[in-house]
Design a protein around this motif. Structure first.
Motif, PDB file in Angstrom:
ATOM      1  N   GLU A  88      16.558 -50.528  36.731  1.00 28.06           N
ATOM      2  CA  GLU A  88      17.219 -50.954  35.499  1.00 28.06           C
ATOM      3  C   GLU A  88      18.709 -51.209  35.725  1.00 28.06           C
ATOM      4  O   GLU A  88      19.258 -52.224  35.276  1.00 28.06           O
ATOM      5  CB  GLU A  88      17.037 -49.898  34.406  1.00 28.06           C
ATOM      6  N   ASP A  89      19.375 -50.302  36.443  1.00 25.83           N
ATOM      7  CA  ASP A  89      20.811 -50.460  36.700  1.00 25.83           C
ATOM      8  C   ASP A  89      21.087 -51.656  37.596  1.00 25.83           C
ATOM      9  O   ASP A  89      22.048 -52.409  37.386  1.00 25.83           O
ATOM     10  CB  ASP A  89      21.384 -49.189  37.340  1.00 25.83           C
ATOM     11  N   PHE A  90      20.240 -51.847  38.616  1.00 28.57           N
ATOM     12  CA  PHE A  90      20.432 -52.974  39.532  1.00 28.57           C
ATOM     13  C   PHE A  90      20.234 -54.293  38.793  1.00 28.57           C
ATOM     14  O   PHE A  90      21.007 -55.239  38.964  1.00 28.57           O
ATOM     15  CB  PHE A  90      19.456 -52.862  40.699  1.00 28.57           C
ATOM     16  N   ALA A  91      19.213 -54.356  37.949  1.00 23.67           N
ATOM     17  CA  ALA A  91      18.951 -55.570  37.173  1.00 23.67           C
ATOM     18  C   ALA A  91      20.112 -55.883  36.249  1.00 23.67           C
ATOM     19  O   ALA A  91      20.517 -57.045  36.102  1.00 23.67           O
ATOM     20  CB  ALA A  91      17.663 -55.402  36.362  1.00 23.67           C
ATOM     21  N   ALA A  92      20.682 -54.849  35.622  1.00 23.34           N
ATOM     22  CA  ALA A  92      21.797 -55.051  34.700  1.00 23.34           C
ATOM     23  C   ALA A  92      22.990 -55.678  35.417  1.00 23.34           C
ATOM     24  O   ALA A  92      23.636 -56.603  34.898  1.00 23.34           O
ATOM     25  CB  ALA A  92      22.205 -53.721  34.070  1.00 23.34           C
ATOM     26  N   VAL A  93      23.296 -55.200  36.614  1.00 19.73           N
ATOM     27  CA  VAL A  93      24.431 -55.730  37.376  1.00 19.73           C
ATOM     28  C   VAL A  93      24.195 -57.183  37.778  1.00 19.73           C
ATOM     29  O   VAL A  93      25.068 -58.041  37.614  1.00 19.73           O
ATOM     30  CB  VAL A  93      24.682 -54.867  38.637  1.00 19.73           C
ATOM     31  N   VAL A  94      23.001 -57.479  38.314  1.00 20.40           N
ATOM     32  CA  VAL A  94      22.703 -58.829  38.804  1.00 20.40           C
ATOM     33  C   VAL A  94      22.684 -59.847  37.652  1.00 20.40           C
ATOM     34  O   VAL A  94      23.282 -60.928  37.760  1.00 20.40           O
ATOM     35  CB  VAL A  94      21.351 -58.862  39.554  1.00 20.40           C
ATOM     36  N   TYR A  95      22.050 -59.510  36.551  1.00 24.50           N
ATOM     37  CA  TYR A  95      21.937 -60.463  35.452  1.00 24.50           C
ATOM     38  C   TYR A  95      23.267 -60.659  34.725  1.00 24.50           C
ATOM     39  O   TYR A  95      23.567 -61.756  34.246  1.00 24.50           O
ATOM     40  CB  TYR A  95      20.826 -60.045  34.484  1.00 24.50           C
TER      41      TYR A  95
END
Length: 272
Positions: free
Chosen positions: A257-264
């Motif tokens: 979830e945290d990784f997706a938030a940063v990338v998007y």
């Protein structure tokens, strides 16, 4: 690379990702391109501007494109009633990582993406997660799963009903399914990928196609990877025939979830 093993024609590797800005930028560029074709949109807007009375310069058009990106690229919303693990970026980022693996690590091509051509925005796509092509026009079948489970292998690899193992074999041994996936890819391919995709479709239609490659991608949260994560893929059954397996596990620096938030978030911020 954290670990790499070979079993005949098959390879099994785990890649340890870091929160490196360059990598985040690369993945964000993939997301940006899946949602906003900057060049095509810019060309369309420049052409449209010719019919307007007022002068519309390049900076104004770039501003519109950036606003479109903010509007259409989904973000993780911590205030939403929808749990983070069910939000679009979390569910898509594993496929984005798979695109990166196929193109940048395996050197395969991906003619079209399910994310770019979703039937219904915000909902999971139907069909194979990612279809790739080798340089000699062989099909690459890629099932993508993400798991934070501490079990090894996680159920999504080979024990769940819709596991990577089950879904891969269902397509690998079904010529009609492969032809359908290639046809879908051809309909949605960008212009530069259409010829290679059509060639692969023709070869498969004539039953002269090279042996397919199986390239599963499993995305794991930090601290959950174990060498046994490859499950039954590590000792493939006869059902895989002569197909080589290129199994990649991607271990994240934190939660999905945290990784997706940063990338998007980075994808929406990138300037046109």
């Amino acid at each position: 690379m954290l670990e790499n093993s070979v079993n005949g024609e098959h390879t099994y590797a785990c890649y340890d990702l870091t929160s490196d800005d360059n990598l985040v930028d690369e993945l964000a560029s993939i997301v940006r391109d899946l949602y906003v074709d900057d060049l095509a949109l810019s060309s369309a807007l420049v052409e449209a501007a010719k019919g307007l009375d007022s002068v519309c310069d390049e900076s104004a058009i770039a501003k519109v494109i950036d606003e479109v990106a903010i509007a259409v690229i989904p973000q993780v919303d911590p205030q939403s009633k929808v749990p983070k693990h069910l939000q679009v970026p979390r569910n898509e980022v594993a496929e984005v990582l798979a695109l990166y693996v196929l193109e940048q690590i395996h050197n395969f091509s991906v003619p079209s993406s399910r994310i770019r051509n979703k039937e219904v925005s915000g909902l999971p796509s139907r069909g194979l997660d990612v279809l790739g092509l080798t340089p000699n026009s062989a099909v690459v079948l890629t099932e993508v799963k993400a798991s934070s489970s501490t079990s090894s292998p996680p159920a999504v690899v080979h024990t769940a009903r819709d596991s990577m193992h089950a879904e891969t074999l269902r397509r690998l041994n079904n010529r009609e399914s492969v032809l359908g996936e290639l046809h879908w890819a051809l309909k949605h391919a960008k212009s530069e990928a259409r010829e290679a995709t059509a060639r692969a479709l023709l070869l498969h239609g004539l039953s002269k196609a090279p042996t397919p490659t199986v390239a599963p991608v499993l995305v794991r949260a930090a601290g959950t990877y174990k060498p046994s994560d490859f499950g039954n893929f590590a000792n493939p059954s006869k059902e895989f025939g002569q197909s080589p397996i290129r199994f990649a596990v991607i271990r994240l620096p934190g939660t999905l979830e945290d990784f997706a938030a940063v990338v998007y978030a980075r994808a929406a911020e990138q300037a046109a």
